[in-house]
Design a protein around this motif. Structure first.
Motif, PDB file in Angstrom:
ATOM      1  N   GLY A   1       0.826  -1.194   0.000  1.00  0.00           N
ATOM      2  CA  GLY A   1       0.000   0.000   0.000  1.00  0.00           C
ATOM      3  C   GLY A   1       0.865   1.251   0.000  1.00  0.00           C
ATOM      4  O   GLY A   1       2.094   1.180  -0.115  1.00  0.00           O
ATOM      5  N   PRO A   2       0.266   2.423   0.148  1.00  0.00           N
ATOM      6  CA  PRO A   2       1.040   3.660   0.194  1.00  0.00           C
ATOM      7  C   PRO A   2       2.100   3.610   1.299  1.00  0.00           C
ATOM      8  O   PRO A   2       1.816   3.219   2.422  1.00  0.00           O
ATOM      9  CB  PRO A   2      -0.021   4.724   0.496  1.00  0.00           C
ATOM     10  CG  PRO A   2      -1.294   4.139  -0.033  1.00  0.00           C
ATOM     11  CD  PRO A   2      -1.184   2.662   0.228  1.00  0.00           C
ATOM     12  N   GLY A   3       3.323   3.971   0.942  1.00  0.00           N
ATOM     13  CA  GLY A   3       4.401   3.988   1.923  1.00  0.00           C
ATOM     14  C   GLY A   3       4.971   2.634   2.260  1.00  0.00           C
ATOM     15  O   GLY A   3       5.809   2.525   3.167  1.00  0.00           O
ATOM     16  N   GLN A   4       4.564   1.594   1.540  1.00  0.00           N
ATOM     17  CA  GLN A   4       5.006   0.242   1.848  1.00  0.00           C
ATOM     18  C   GLN A   4       5.808  -0.366   0.696  1.00  0.00           C
ATOM     19  O   GLN A   4       5.703   0.073  -0.455  1.00  0.00           O
ATOM     20  CB  GLN A   4       3.807  -0.671   2.143  1.00  0.00           C
ATOM     21  CG  GLN A   4       3.012  -0.274   3.366  1.00  0.00           C
ATOM     22  CD  GLN A   4       1.843  -1.206   3.590  1.00  0.00           C
ATOM     23  OE1 GLN A   4       1.169  -1.643   2.645  1.00  0.00           O
ATOM     24  NE2 GLN A   4       1.581  -1.526   4.849  1.00  0.00           N
ATOM     25  N   VAL A   5       6.569  -1.398   1.016  1.00  0.00           N
ATOM     26  CA  VAL A   5       7.238  -2.201  -0.006  1.00  0.00           C
ATOM     27  C   VAL A   5       6.888  -3.662   0.230  1.00  0.00           C
ATOM     28  O   VAL A   5       6.648  -4.077   1.362  1.00  0.00           O
ATOM     29  CB  VAL A   5       8.774  -2.035   0.022  1.00  0.00           C
ATOM     30  CG1 VAL A   5       9.168  -0.613  -0.317  1.00  0.00           C
ATOM     31  CG2 VAL A   5       9.374  -2.459   1.356  1.00  0.00           C
ATOM     32  N   ARG A   6       6.816  -4.405  -0.859  1.00  0.00           N
ATOM     33  CA  ARG A   6       6.669  -5.853  -0.743  1.00  0.00           C
ATOM     34  C   ARG A   6       8.014  -6.482  -1.030  1.00  0.00           C
ATOM     35  O   ARG A   6       8.726  -6.073  -1.957  1.00  0.00           O
ATOM     36  CB  ARG A   6       5.620  -6.394  -1.713  1.00  0.00           C
ATOM     37  CG  ARG A   6       5.362  -7.898  -1.504  1.00  0.00           C
ATOM     38  CD  ARG A   6       4.173  -8.373  -2.295  1.00  0.00           C
ATOM     39  NE  ARG A   6       4.488  -8.569  -3.708  1.00  0.00           N
ATOM     40  CZ  ARG A   6       3.584  -8.865  -4.633  1.00  0.00           C
ATOM     41  NH1 ARG A   6       2.302  -8.959  -4.291  1.00  0.00           N
ATOM     42  NH2 ARG A   6       3.929  -9.021  -5.895  1.00  0.00           N
ATOM     43  N   VAL A   7       8.356  -7.477  -0.215  1.00  0.00           N
ATOM     44  CA  VAL A   7       9.645  -8.144  -0.326  1.00  0.00           C
ATOM     45  C   VAL A   7       9.425  -9.601  -0.710  1.00  0.00           C
ATOM     46  O   VAL A   7       8.604 -10.300  -0.091  1.00  0.00           O
ATOM     47  CB  VAL A   7      10.421  -8.067   1.007  1.00  0.00           C
ATOM     48  CG1 VAL A   7      11.752  -8.804   0.903  1.00  0.00           C
ATOM     49  CG2 VAL A   7      10.631  -6.618   1.430  1.00  0.00           C
ATOM     50  N   ARG A   8      10.159 -10.041  -1.721  1.00  0.00           N
ATOM     51  CA  ARG A   8      10.216 -11.482  -2.020  1.00  0.00           C
ATOM     52  C   ARG A   8      11.272 -12.057  -1.092  1.00  0.00           C
ATOM     53  O   ARG A   8      12.467 -11.797  -1.236  1.00  0.00           O
ATOM     54  CB  ARG A   8      10.593 -11.711  -3.494  1.00  0.00           C
ATOM     55  CG  ARG A   8      10.853 -13.180  -3.847  1.00  0.00           C
ATOM     56  CD  ARG A   8       9.625 -14.049  -3.598  1.00  0.00           C
ATOM     57  NE  ARG A   8       9.831 -15.424  -4.039  1.00  0.00           N
ATOM     58  CZ  ARG A   8      10.271 -16.414  -3.272  1.00  0.00           C
ATOM     59  NH1 ARG A   8      10.604 -16.174  -1.997  1.00  0.00           N
ATOM     60  NH2 ARG A   8      10.385 -17.632  -3.742  1.00  0.00           N
TER      61      ARG A   8
ATOM     62  N   GLY B   1      15.593 -10.502   1.707  1.00  0.00           N
ATOM     63  CA  GLY B   1      15.166 -10.795   0.348  1.00  0.00           C
ATOM     64  C   GLY B   1      15.345  -9.604  -0.561  1.00  0.00           C
ATOM     65  O   GLY B   1      16.247  -8.794  -0.360  1.00  0.00           O
ATOM     66  N   ARG B   2      14.474  -9.493  -1.569  1.00  0.00           N
ATOM     67  CA  ARG B   2      14.532  -8.385  -2.516  1.00  0.00           C
ATOM     68  C   ARG B   2      13.178  -7.704  -2.644  1.00  0.00           C
ATOM     69  O   ARG B   2      12.136  -8.378  -2.656  1.00  0.00           O
ATOM     70  CB  ARG B   2      14.974  -8.878  -3.906  1.00  0.00           C
ATOM     71  CG  ARG B   2      16.435  -9.289  -3.989  1.00  0.00           C
ATOM     72  CD  ARG B   2      16.820  -9.655  -5.414  1.00  0.00           C
ATOM     73  NE  ARG B   2      18.218 -10.065  -5.502  1.00  0.00           N
ATOM     74  CZ  ARG B   2      19.243  -9.239  -5.688  1.00  0.00           C
ATOM     75  NH1 ARG B   2      19.008  -7.936  -5.843  1.00  0.00           N
ATOM     76  NH2 ARG B   2      20.476  -9.687  -5.743  1.00  0.00           N
ATOM     77  N   VAL B   3      13.182  -6.399  -2.757  1.00  0.00           N
ATOM     78  CA  VAL B   3      11.958  -5.644  -3.010  1.00  0.00           C
ATOM     79  C   VAL B   3      11.416  -6.046  -4.381  1.00  0.00           C
ATOM     80  O   VAL B   3      12.176  -6.097  -5.365  1.00  0.00           O
ATOM     81  CB  VAL B   3      12.234  -4.127  -2.978  1.00  0.00           C
ATOM     82  CG1 VAL B   3      10.990  -3.350  -3.419  1.00  0.00           C
ATOM     83  CG2 VAL B   3      12.678  -3.695  -1.590  1.00  0.00           C
ATOM     84  N   ASP B   4      10.119  -6.345  -4.454  1.00  0.00           N
ATOM     85  CA  ASP B   4       9.544  -6.653  -5.762  1.00  0.00           C
ATOM     86  C   ASP B   4       8.302  -5.817  -6.073  1.00  0.00           C
ATOM     87  O   ASP B   4       7.749  -5.900  -7.172  1.00  0.00           O
ATOM     88  CB  ASP B   4       9.255  -8.164  -5.898  1.00  0.00           C
ATOM     89  CG  ASP B   4       7.900  -8.566  -5.340  1.00  0.00           C
ATOM     90  OD1 ASP B   4       7.458  -7.951  -4.348  1.00  0.00           O
ATOM     91  OD2 ASP B   4       7.294  -9.499  -5.889  1.00  0.00           O
ATOM     92  N   GLN B   5       7.887  -4.978  -5.123  1.00  0.00           N
ATOM     93  CA  GLN B   5       6.744  -4.098  -5.370  1.00  0.00           C
ATOM     94  C   GLN B   5       6.856  -2.910  -4.426  1.00  0.00           C
ATOM     95  O   GLN B   5       7.192  -3.080  -3.249  1.00  0.00           O
ATOM     96  CB  GLN B   5       5.424  -4.845  -5.128  1.00  0.00           C
ATOM     97  CG  GLN B   5       4.171  -4.077  -5.517  1.00  0.00           C
ATOM     98  CD  GLN B   5       2.914  -4.833  -5.110  1.00  0.00           C
ATOM     99  OE1 GLN B   5       2.653  -4.999  -3.934  1.00  0.00           O
ATOM    100  NE2 GLN B   5       2.155  -5.288  -6.084  1.00  0.00           N
TER     101      GLN B   5
END
Length: 318
Positions: free
Chosen positions: A38-45, A82-86
């Motif tokens: 969401g806003p201000g967030q990152v998704r991590v694989r 991990g790695r940021v993917d989103q």
């Protein structure tokens, strides 16, 4: 970027879940839609998740879980790498592909986690992984590293100290021993007979735990000890008190004792985690990985961690 995020919104991934609080047998592996940033967030694989005793302690029963704000269904594990993917709207400083590590309270053992990009809370944060730190190692740093750093701060450890560290071979202990040595303190570390060589390699002088601990410490340090960390229970606290260490120079992480200030990783000084990651990257601090497991071996991994006799850290590879 929007097209890329839309494509990622259909991704599914594995996650460890609990439908009822309990022991390792309560853990299930499910395939679920990946959470969305969401806003201000990152998704991590997630590529690796480090286990800590608190993971199974806080999900063992409903009352303990409630103290940590957990409700069912719940996830499992906190430390990840991990790695940021989103990336969500308004995020700066992170981009897809960036290597990261941090904490995601009771949801880290999963293919994907979503955390706040600017979060400074150990349960909800991301930090850039320095070059020279592999993902398995990065996944062990957040809880144990911060807790060890907080322990040093509570007792204001320095180069003139001789510190007794109880549970020195455990997940927090391996950080505490090395951080204490880096500030110049002499370290006596409690452990089993089989952990003696392991403790010496970290820089500690091994001493067997159990009845007679104070006498054994007195023999090793006839001039006395000046500080103590109890990273397991209360035995080290009682030994330190018997040896004349004042309450202000004793700390615990797993027990509450009147007059003793506990070390809480959530209260570690700003920048403590980044400092530890830098020490690892520059080979001034090493993190022994006791064992690594696949996600499908989660029950075995948690049983090993819960046994409290692990030398170093346990990691789940995803």
């Amino acid at each position: 970027m929007q097209k890329r995020n839309d494509e990622l919104s259909t991704v599914r991934g594995r996650a460890v879940r609990l439908d009822a609080f309990g022991g390792p047998e309560a853990l299930k592996i499910l395939e679920i839609p990946a959470p969305q940033a969401g806003p201000g967030q990152v998704r991590v694989r997630v590529t690796a998740a480090g286990l800590n005793p608190m993971d199974w302690i806080m999900t063992a029963d409903a009352n303990t879980a409630a103290r940590f704000g957990l409700s069912l269904p719940a996830g499992f594990g906190t430390d990840y790498a991990g790695r940021v993917d989103q990336v969500g709207d308004g995020v700066t400083g992170f981009a897809p592909g960036d290597r990261v590590f941090g904490g995601a309270l009771s949801r880290a053992v999963a293919d994907f986690v979503v955390v706040d990009a600017t979060g400074g809370i150990a349960a909800n944060e991301a930090h850039h992984t320095p070059n020279g730190v592999d993902d398995r190692t990065a996944a062990t740093l957040t809880i144990a590293g911060r807790t060890a750093s907080a322990a040093l701060a509570v007792v204001e450890l320095g180069p003139d100290d001789t510190v007794l560290i109880g549970g020195a071979a455990g997940g927090v202990g391996v950080f505490a021993v090395q951080l204490a040595r880096l500030v110049g303190a002499r370290v006596l570390g409690t452990g089993s007979a089989t952990s003696a060589d392991f403790l010496r390699a970290l820089g500690a002088e091994p001493v067997a735990y159990g009845d007679g601990l104070a006498d054994r410490v007195r023999a090793l340090a006839p001039r006395g000890i000046t500080a103590a960390f109890d990273l397991h229970g209360t035995e080290t606290v009682h030994a330190a008190k018997a040896l004349g260490v004042p309450d202000t120079r004793i700390t615990t992480i797993a027990a509450q004792i009147d007059g003793i200030t506990p070390a809480n990783g959530a209260n570690a000084a700003p920048g403590a985690l980044e400092k530890i990651a830098h020490l690892v990257a520059t080979r001034q601090l090493r993190v022994p990985i006791a064992a690594s497991f696949t996600l499908e071996q989660i029950h075995t991994a948690v049983e090993l961690q819960a046994g409290r006799h692990v030398k170093g850290k346990v990691v789940i590879d995803l």
